[in-house]
Design a protein around this motif. Structure first.
Motif, mmCIF file in Angstrom:
data_model
loop_
_atom_site.group_PDB
_atom_site.id
_atom_site.type_symbol
_atom_site.label_atom_id
_atom_site.label_comp_id
_atom_site.label_asym_id
_atom_site.label_seq_id
_atom_site.Cartn_x
_atom_site.Cartn_y
_atom_site.Cartn_z
ATOM 1 N N PRO A 101 0.669 -1.263 -0.143
ATOM 2 C CA PRO A 101 -0.021 -0.073 0.024
ATOM 3 C C PRO A 101 0.844 1.418 -0.106
ATOM 4 N N THR A 102 0.228 2.383 -0.787
ATOM 5 C CA THR A 102 1.121 3.521 -0.621
ATOM 6 C C THR A 102 1.182 4.206 0.755
ATOM 7 N N SER A 103 0.366 4.012 1.618
ATOM 8 C CA SER A 103 0.491 4.318 2.792
ATOM 9 C C SER A 103 -0.426 3.610 3.883
ATOM 10 N N THR A 104 -0.156 3.879 5.254
ATOM 11 C CA THR A 104 -1.065 2.992 6.287
ATOM 12 C C THR A 104 -2.208 3.492 6.098
ATOM 13 N N ALA A 105 -2.751 4.474 5.546
ATOM 14 C CA ALA A 105 -4.204 5.051 5.668
ATOM 15 C C ALA A 105 -4.972 4.282 4.501
ATOM 16 N N VAL A 106 -4.358 3.828 3.671
ATOM 17 C CA VAL A 106 -5.039 3.254 2.274
ATOM 18 C C VAL A 106 -4.865 1.932 2.158
ATOM 19 N N SER A 107 -5.808 1.279 1.314
ATOM 20 C CA SER A 107 -6.004 -0.004 1.242
ATOM 21 C C SER A 107 -6.051 -0.469 -0.554
ATOM 22 N N ASN A 108 -4.720 -0.258 -0.922
ATOM 23 C CA ASN A 108 -4.390 -0.215 -2.293
ATOM 24 C C ASN A 108 -3.211 -1.360 -2.507
ATOM 25 N N GLY A 109 -2.919 -2.242 -1.691
ATOM 26 C CA GLY A 109 -1.898 -3.092 -1.953
ATOM 27 C C GLY A 109 -2.498 -4.398 -2.575
ATOM 28 N N SER A 110 -1.575 -5.139 -2.822
ATOM 29 C CA SER A 110 -2.161 -6.425 -3.755
ATOM 30 C C SER A 110 -1.129 -7.569 -3.775
ATOM 31 N N ILE A 111 -1.673 -8.803 -3.926
ATOM 32 C CA ILE A 111 -0.817 -9.927 -3.858
ATOM 33 C C ILE A 111 -1.214 -10.657 -5.083
ATOM 34 N N GLY A 134 -5.528 -16.079 -8.496
ATOM 35 C CA GLY A 134 -4.715 -15.856 -7.237
ATOM 36 C C GLY A 134 -4.296 -14.383 -6.976
ATOM 37 N N ASN A 135 -5.070 -13.545 -7.742
ATOM 38 C CA ASN A 135 -4.900 -12.082 -7.593
ATOM 39 C C ASN A 135 -5.813 -11.589 -6.432
ATOM 40 N N PHE A 136 -5.258 -10.786 -5.359
ATOM 41 C CA PHE A 136 -5.871 -10.200 -4.449
ATOM 42 C C PHE A 136 -5.490 -8.720 -4.383
ATOM 43 N N ILE A 137 -6.590 -7.986 -4.462
ATOM 44 C CA ILE A 137 -6.448 -6.690 -4.385
ATOM 45 C C ILE A 137 -7.175 -5.559 -3.340
ATOM 46 N N ASN A 138 -6.865 -4.457 -3.118
ATOM 47 C CA ASN A 138 -7.452 -3.442 -2.456
ATOM 48 C C ASN A 138 -6.950 -3.941 -0.885
ATOM 49 N N LEU A 139 -5.855 -4.113 -0.653
ATOM 50 C CA LEU A 139 -5.288 -4.733 0.743
ATOM 51 C C LEU A 139 -4.595 -3.859 1.509
ATOM 52 N N ASN A 152 -7.741 -32.146 -6.805
ATOM 53 C CA ASN A 152 -7.828 -33.296 -5.431
ATOM 54 C C ASN A 152 -8.102 -32.649 -4.155
ATOM 55 N N GLY A 153 -7.846 -31.401 -3.939
ATOM 56 C CA GLY A 153 -8.063 -30.982 -2.644
ATOM 57 C C GLY A 153 -6.661 -30.888 -1.877
ATOM 58 N N CYS A 154 -5.730 -31.239 -2.644
ATOM 59 C CA CYS A 154 -4.303 -30.991 -1.966
ATOM 60 C C CYS A 154 -3.996 -29.376 -2.140
ATOM 61 N N THR A 155 -3.271 -29.091 -0.726
ATOM 62 C CA THR A 155 -3.150 -27.605 -0.769
ATOM 63 C C THR A 155 -1.581 -27.420 -0.273
ATOM 64 N N GLY A 156 -1.551 -25.974 -0.402
ATOM 65 C CA GLY A 156 -0.196 -25.569 0.015
ATOM 66 C C GLY A 156 -0.516 -24.045 0.303
ATOM 67 N N SER A 157 0.632 -23.478 0.927
ATOM 68 C CA SER A 157 0.262 -22.066 1.485
ATOM 69 C C SER A 157 1.319 -21.223 1.672
ATOM 70 N N ALA A 158 1.335 -19.941 1.533
ATOM 71 C CA ALA A 158 2.356 -19.030 1.725
ATOM 72 C C ALA A 158 1.746 -17.836 2.385
ATOM 73 N N THR A 159 2.791 -17.225 3.174
ATOM 74 C CA THR A 159 2.211 -15.886 3.823
ATOM 75 C C THR A 159 3.035 -14.698 3.497
ATOM 76 N N PHE A 160 2.275 -13.911 3.381
ATOM 77 C CA PHE A 160 2.952 -12.477 2.413
ATOM 78 C C PHE A 160 2.768 -11.266 3.556
ATOM 79 N N THR A 161 3.551 -10.474 3.567
ATOM 80 C CA THR A 161 3.518 -9.148 4.334
ATOM 81 C C THR A 161 3.442 -7.953 3.767
ATOM 82 N N LEU A 162 2.336 -7.161 3.813
ATOM 83 C CA LEU A 162 2.334 -5.975 3.091
ATOM 84 C C LEU A 162 2.649 -4.634 4.001
#
Length: 171
Positions: A101-111, A134-139, A152-162
């Motif tokens: 995000p461009t600042s802490t006051a807005v939600s314009n980040g993405s993954i 897999g696109n997530f916006i307005n974060l 088949n329901g097999c999963t994987g995950s990752a954590t991202f920090t904005l």
């Protein structure tokens, strides 16, 4: 007393198993054959005797099949069906790119997340509903977990920090 018709008779039970296709499906089967007489009937786990030597619609588990010949002599065998795990050997790896995000006051980040290791992926953000993209916006600033799930329901995950830029830099 009349002679025991089962004296000296050994009823043998053998068979062929087909395991269920998944851990939770009921499409396994057991086909048995018996020796030591004729006119056999069969039961599974103490159920009603039947003339068919095949049992279908079975889930993973242990089954005792009893064969009884026309003289009432019996033999049994235990068969174990094991469901296959469609995720065995599958490793789903989630990677992605972030836009802070461009600042802490807005939600314009993405993954923008992608996954490898299988096919037909859908994606979920922080336990939300799965979606095709897999696109997530307005974060906003924060930590996000993306889960990828294959067909088949097999999963994987990752954590991202904005994070947001420090507004005091250069002041």
């Amino acid at each position: 007393p009349p002679p025991n018709p089962c004296s000296g008779v050994t009823v043998g039970v053998s068979g062929t198993t087909t395991n269920p296709t998944t851990l939770t499906s009921s499409d396994g089967s057991i086909a048995v054959t018996a020796t030591g007489g004729s006119g056999f009937t069969y039961n599974i786990n103490g159920g009603t005797f039947q003339s068919a030597a095949s049992f279908t619609g079975l889930a993973a588990g242990s089954y005792t099949i009893v064969a009884k010949n026309s003289n009432g002599c019996t033999g049994s065998a235990v068969f174990t069906l094991v469901g296959t795990n469609p995720c065995a050997g599958v490793t789903v790896v989630v990677t992605g790119t972030t836009v802070n995000p461009t600042s802490t006051a807005v939600s314009n980040g993405s993954i923008s997340a992608t996954a490898t290791g299988s096919s037909g992926f859908t994606f979920s953000l922080n336990g939300g509903a799965f979606q095709v993209s897999g696109n997530f916006i307005n974060l906003a600033v924060g930590s996000y977990t993306v889960v990828a799930k294959d067909l088949n329901g097999c999963t994987g995950s990752a954590t991202f920090t904005l994070t947001a830029p420090n507004p005091c830099v250069g002041v």
